[in-house]
Write an enzyme that holds these catalytic residues in place. Structure first.
Site, short mmCIF file in Angstrom:
data_model
loop_
_atom_site.label_atom_id
_atom_site.label_comp_id
_atom_site.label_asym_id
_atom_site.label_seq_id
_atom_site.Cartn_x
_atom_site.Cartn_y
_atom_site.Cartn_z
N GLY A 172 0.81 -1.21 0.00
CA GLY A 172 0.00 0.00 0.00
C GLY A 172 0.84 1.26 0.00
O GLY A 172 2.07 1.21 -0.10
N VAL B 39 1.77 5.22 1.72
CA VAL B 39 1.83 5.95 2.98
C VAL B 39 1.71 7.44 2.67
O VAL B 39 2.37 7.96 1.78
CB VAL B 39 3.15 5.68 3.72
CG1 VAL B 39 3.20 6.45 5.05
CG2 VAL B 39 3.32 4.18 3.99
N LYS C 163 -0.86 4.83 6.60
CA LYS C 163 -0.60 3.72 5.68
C LYS C 163 -1.92 3.09 5.26
O LYS C 163 -2.63 2.51 6.09
CB LYS C 163 0.29 2.67 6.35
CG LYS C 163 0.65 1.49 5.47
CD LYS C 163 1.57 0.55 6.23
CE LYS C 163 1.96 -0.67 5.41
NZ LYS C 163 2.84 -1.59 6.17
N ASP D 173 12.28 -8.37 8.93
CA ASP D 173 12.49 -7.51 7.75
C ASP D 173 13.26 -6.24 8.12
O ASP D 173 12.88 -5.14 7.76
CB ASP D 173 11.14 -7.16 7.11
CG ASP D 173 11.29 -6.72 5.65
OD1 ASP D 173 12.33 -7.04 5.03
OD2 ASP D 173 10.38 -6.05 5.13
#
Length: 367
Positions: A87, A89, A104, A199
């Site tokens: 998506g 932001v 977001k 991550d």
């Protein structure tokens, strides 16, 4: 011959009818599966939103879609801060709270978006640390999934290291590493559960107005018991930051997080990406090969030229002892053998000069 033969026209209509029936059955099956999937996703999200933190009102605040649309000027592209796989932001302003925020909006086309959203809300809502991006609120209505974070005035670390936003001084870089180490100690050791981020990379490290580091994006994070310290999942992470054993076993561990932390340390010290193009000579317009930052730094260490890895843009404007320490700890953390990596606590002690530097092999070990 006479009689009871079926005409070709009748056969055509029978075939059409059978085809229509099969098509209808397929459509019904797909609709049922979609409803089950949506129901599963809805239950997943509701389970998170009915958790203890949300019932007690101690967690993030619920916002309406109307409020967030107004805060971002109807999600205007001019307010877009970035676009990711799950998506976009946007920068927003919440008038009632008098603060800027990062909003977001999960893409409806993202297959993993709902899981990412639920994971992020579930995990980050229970975390409280100065070096983690704070989740301020959420919105789940009209098939919209939206998360609201504190606004980071100086953007992401990678925008400074690799995209020319500004040249970070050595003092700022070393402070960023210390802040990130503090965040990982909290995630791995200090909570009720161990949190595996999975991550850690430069684009997920945000910088506030004072250039303090804050780790964000917990969409891939997992909670595990401290005693276990690992979880087998689907392959997740970013190439160049993933530990080699993750590519083989898809098992996330504290050690794989430490590996990613090590890669980020080397990027901060060297001003180079984890995987970078290499040119044979300046006349070439296309890169001839791709080189690993880990391989390059370890090679310089073996040649006793470790400080040659320092970012040239600093023009030697760094503390030599700190630079050497950062590079050594970085190599320690990216050892291909996870059993030979330090814990985040051990790495932090060396970074703060409270423990001796590690003994490293002249050549990078073979996994």
């Amino acid at each position: 011959m006479g009689g009871f033969g079926i005409g070709s026209g009748t056969l055509v209509w029978v075939a059409i009818g059978a085809g229509a029936l099969i098509f209808s059955l397929c459509c019904c099956t797909c609709i049922r599966r979609l409803k089950r999937k949506r129901s599963k996703h809805t239950n997943l999200i509701h389970g998170v939103l009915l958790s203890k933190e949300f019932r007690n009102g101690t967690g993030p605040k619920k916002f309406s879609f109307k409020e967030l649309s107004k805060a971002t000027t109807k999600f205007n592209d001019k307010r877009k801060l970035g676009q990711g796989g799950f998506g976009a932001v946007y920068r927003g302003y919440l008038k009632d709270l008098g603060i800027d925020v990062a909003v977001k909006r999960v893409s409806k086309a993202s297959r993993q978006g709902v899981k990412e959203y639920a994971s992020e809300v579930k995990i980050i809502s229970r975390l409280r640390h100065k070096n983690l991006v704070k989740l301020i609120g959420w919105c789940h209505e009209r098939s919209e999934l939206i998360l609201v974070y504190e606004f980071m005035a100086n953007g992401s670390l990678d925008s400074h290291l690799f995209k020319g936003k500004s040249l970070l001084t050595w003092d700022v870089r070393f402070k960023i590493v210390q802040g990130l180490a503090s965040a990982l100690i909290y995630l791995h050791e200090e909570g009720d559960h161990c949190v595996l981020h999975r991550d850690i990379k430069a684009s997920n490290i945000m910088l506030d107005s004072s250039f303090n580091a804050k780790l964000g994006d917990f969409g891939l994070a997992r909670l595990v018991d401290h005693a276990k310290g690992s979880q087998t999942t689907i392959l997740a992470g970013t190439f160049g930051y993933m530990a080699p054993e993750c590519l083989r076993s898809t098992k996330a561990t504290k050690e794989s997080d430490v590996y990613s932390f090590g890669v980020v340390m080397l990027e901060i010290a060297c001003g180079r990406r984890s995987i970078e193009a290499k040119y044979e000579d300046s006349s070439q317009s296309l890169p001839s090969t791709r080189v690993s930052l880990v391989d390059w730094v370890w090679d310089l260490y073996g040649k006793q030229r470790l400080l040659d890895a320092a970012d040239e843009q600093l023009h030697m404007g760094f503390d030599g002892k700190q630079m050497e320490c950062l590079l050594m700890v970085g190599l320690w953390c990216v050892n291909p053998n996870p059993n030979l990596r330090p814990s985040i606590n051990q790495a932090n002690l060396v970074l703060n000069f409270e423990a001796p530097s590690p003994n490293l092999l002249d050549r990078m070990p073979i996994p």
